[in-house]
Design a protein around this motif. Sequence first.
Motif, PDB file in Angstrom:
ATOM      1  N   UNK A 125      54.888  45.333  50.878  1.00 53.34           N
ATOM      2  CA  UNK A 125      54.187  44.316  51.662  1.00 53.34           C
ATOM      3  C   UNK A 125      55.084  43.108  51.952  1.00 53.34           C
ATOM      4  N   UNK A 126      56.057  42.869  51.062  1.00 52.01           N
ATOM      5  CA  UNK A 126      56.936  41.711  51.251  1.00 52.01           C
ATOM      6  C   UNK A 126      57.655  41.752  52.598  1.00 52.01           C
ATOM      7  N   UNK A 127      57.974  42.949  53.054  1.00 54.21           N
ATOM      8  CA  UNK A 127      58.682  43.070  54.333  1.00 54.21           C
ATOM      9  C   UNK A 127      57.784  42.636  55.503  1.00 54.21           C
ATOM     10  N   UNK A 128      56.497  42.888  55.368  1.00 61.07           N
ATOM     11  CA  UNK A 128      55.554  42.505  56.423  1.00 61.07           C
ATOM     12  C   UNK A 128      55.218  41.013  56.370  1.00 61.07           C
ATOM     13  N   UNK A 129      55.583  40.367  55.262  1.00 58.48           N
ATOM     14  CA  UNK A 129      55.323  38.938  55.118  1.00 58.48           C
ATOM     15  C   UNK A 129      56.497  38.079  55.576  1.00 58.48           C
ATOM     16  N   UNK A 130      57.633  38.710  55.856  1.00 62.35           N
ATOM     17  CA  UNK A 130      58.813  37.960  56.312  1.00 62.35           C
ATOM     18  C   UNK A 130      58.684  37.631  57.799  1.00 62.35           C
ATOM     19  N   UNK A 131      59.388  36.589  58.213  1.00 64.74           N
ATOM     20  CA  UNK A 131      59.397  36.214  59.629  1.00 64.74           C
ATOM     21  C   UNK A 131      60.801  36.385  60.200  1.00 64.74           C
ATOM     22  N   UNK A 132      60.856  36.797  61.436  1.00 62.99           N
ATOM     23  CA  UNK A 132      62.130  37.066  62.112  1.00 62.99           C
ATOM     24  C   UNK A 132      62.739  35.763  62.636  1.00 62.99           C
ATOM     25  N   UNK A 133      63.911  35.417  62.133  1.00 62.62           N
ATOM     26  CA  UNK A 133      64.532  34.163  62.548  1.00 62.62           C
ATOM     27  C   UNK A 133      65.037  34.245  63.992  1.00 62.62           C
ATOM     28  N   UNK A 134      65.331  35.460  64.482  1.00 64.46           N
ATOM     29  CA  UNK A 134      65.797  35.619  65.864  1.00 64.46           C
ATOM     30  C   UNK A 134      64.650  35.309  66.828  1.00 64.46           C
ATOM     31  N   UNK A 135      63.448  35.803  66.506  1.00 73.23           N
ATOM     32  CA  UNK A 135      62.272  35.486  67.323  1.00 73.23           C
ATOM     33  C   UNK A 135      62.050  33.979  67.368  1.00 73.23           C
ATOM     34  N   UNK A 136      62.186  33.328  66.221  1.00 71.03           N
ATOM     35  CA  UNK A 136      61.957  31.886  66.145  1.00 71.03           C
ATOM     36  C   UNK A 136      63.006  31.127  66.953  1.00 71.03           C
ATOM     37  N   UNK A 137      64.251  31.573  66.875  1.00 67.24           N
ATOM     38  CA  UNK A 137      65.329  30.918  67.627  1.00 67.24           C
ATOM     39  C   UNK A 137      65.128  31.045  69.131  1.00 67.24           C
ATOM     40  N   UNK A 166      67.625  42.579  66.141  1.00 68.06           N
ATOM     41  CA  UNK A 166      69.035  42.650  65.738  1.00 68.06           C
ATOM     42  C   UNK A 166      69.799  43.618  66.641  1.00 68.06           C
ATOM     43  N   UNK A 167      69.144  44.707  67.046  1.00 71.22           N
ATOM     44  CA  UNK A 167      69.777  45.679  67.932  1.00 71.22           C
ATOM     45  C   UNK A 167      70.118  45.030  69.269  1.00 71.22           C
ATOM     46  N   UNK A 168      69.171  44.293  69.844  1.00 76.12           N
ATOM     47  CA  UNK A 168      69.391  43.627  71.126  1.00 76.12           C
ATOM     48  C   UNK A 168      70.476  42.558  71.023  1.00 76.12           C
ATOM     49  N   UNK A 169      70.625  41.972  69.826  1.00 73.12           N
ATOM     50  CA  UNK A 169      71.635  40.937  69.615  1.00 73.12           C
ATOM     51  C   UNK A 169      72.984  41.522  69.190  1.00 73.12           C
ATOM     52  N   UNK A 170      73.043  42.852  69.018  1.00 67.73           N
ATOM     53  CA  UNK A 170      74.291  43.510  68.617  1.00 67.73           C
ATOM     54  C   UNK A 170      74.674  43.267  67.173  1.00 67.73           C
ATOM     55  N   UNK A 171      73.680  43.177  66.287  1.00 67.98           N
ATOM     56  CA  UNK A 171      73.943  42.831  64.887  1.00 67.98           C
ATOM     57  C   UNK A 171      73.780  44.000  63.916  1.00 67.98           C
ATOM     58  N   UNK A 172      73.485  45.183  64.433  1.00 65.98           N
ATOM     59  CA  UNK A 172      73.316  46.350  63.559  1.00 65.98           C
ATOM     60  C   UNK A 172      74.650  47.046  63.303  1.00 65.98           C
ATOM     61  N   UNK A 173      74.776  47.618  62.110  1.00 68.45           N
ATOM     62  CA  UNK A 173      76.027  48.298  61.725  1.00 68.45           C
ATOM     63  C   UNK A 173      75.725  49.621  61.033  1.00 68.45           C
ATOM     64  N   UNK A 183      76.036  57.652  55.557  1.00 68.85           N
ATOM     65  CA  UNK A 183      75.978  56.439  56.363  1.00 68.85           C
ATOM     66  C   UNK A 183      74.958  55.461  55.790  1.00 68.85           C
ATOM     67  N   UNK A 184      75.333  54.195  55.753  1.00 68.99           N
ATOM     68  CA  UNK A 184      74.412  53.137  55.343  1.00 68.99           C
ATOM     69  C   UNK A 184      74.050  52.340  56.589  1.00 68.99           C
ATOM     70  N   UNK A 185      72.780  52.321  56.927  1.00 63.39           N
ATOM     71  CA  UNK A 185      72.323  51.571  58.092  1.00 63.39           C
ATOM     72  C   UNK A 185      71.982  50.154  57.648  1.00 63.39           C
ATOM     73  N   UNK A 186      72.676  49.181  58.204  1.00 68.62           N
ATOM     74  CA  UNK A 186      72.455  47.799  57.794  1.00 68.62           C
ATOM     75  C   UNK A 186      72.680  46.847  58.966  1.00 68.62           C
ATOM     76  N   UNK A 187      72.387  45.590  58.728  1.00 68.69           N
ATOM     77  CA  UNK A 187      72.579  44.585  59.762  1.00 68.69           C
ATOM     78  C   UNK A 187      72.897  43.239  59.136  1.00 68.69           C
ATOM     79  N   UNK A 188      73.398  42.333  59.945  1.00 75.33           N
ATOM     80  CA  UNK A 188      73.770  41.006  59.456  1.00 75.33           C
ATOM     81  C   UNK A 188      73.161  39.930  60.348  1.00 75.33           C
TER      82      UNK A 188
END
Length: 222
Positions: A125-137, A166-173, A183-188
């Motif tokens: 549930x913690x993941x659903x309680x987080x807010x996206x900083x990219x949306x806010x920006x 993150x995908x639209x911003x090119x931040x996924x790796x 493969x480890x799917x991650x983002x920054x």
Amino acid sequence: MVSSGLPADFSNMKEMIGGCCVCSDERGWAENPLVYCDGHGCNVAVHQACYGIVQVPTGPWFCRKCESQERAARVKCELCPHKDGALKRTDNCGWAHVVCALYIPEVQFANVTTMEPIVLQYVPHERFNKTCYICEEQGRESKAATGACMTCNKHGCRQAFHVTCAQLAGLLCEEEGSEADNVKYCGYCKYHFGKLVSAKKFTKETVRNLKKKEKSKVATML
């Protein structure tokens, strides 16, 4: 519609513009072609392996969203606020992007070959309680708390964001994983992604300069 990266004639070129909705790569290969949805107005393109297509179609192909013929207004990802893209059914009869499923660690595929249905029951549930900083920006505060968020892969960083943002911003790796996972799917976050890119550029430049110095030494000795 299928593209191996080598269209049969130029008349098809316009229709085949656009990369994979999952990995964002615009290239297609004979062993892993790009497949384009033939649904009316649909712009989904996916690699065979990225969408779990067991057999490449010889005729028209439809993504799961178009195949379902469900009203577009009812089809929305349970993990992010974005409606477009390559979606598949979830274990609770909803929808989720394949890319969201890959990058949210606790999400699973009931069938790893077909990559469906997408299993959401293990997402904390913690993941659903987080807010996206990219949306806010970007002034989308109302969407920031929608769905579930991944977090920056930099140890200690608490920045959270939607996978598709993150995908639209090119931040996924895709990084090298453990022995069990190739493969480890991650983002920054933007800050740490920039630091990562700068470090890689610095390393490459350092190696290049060392090689130049080594060549110069050899030339002097000769």
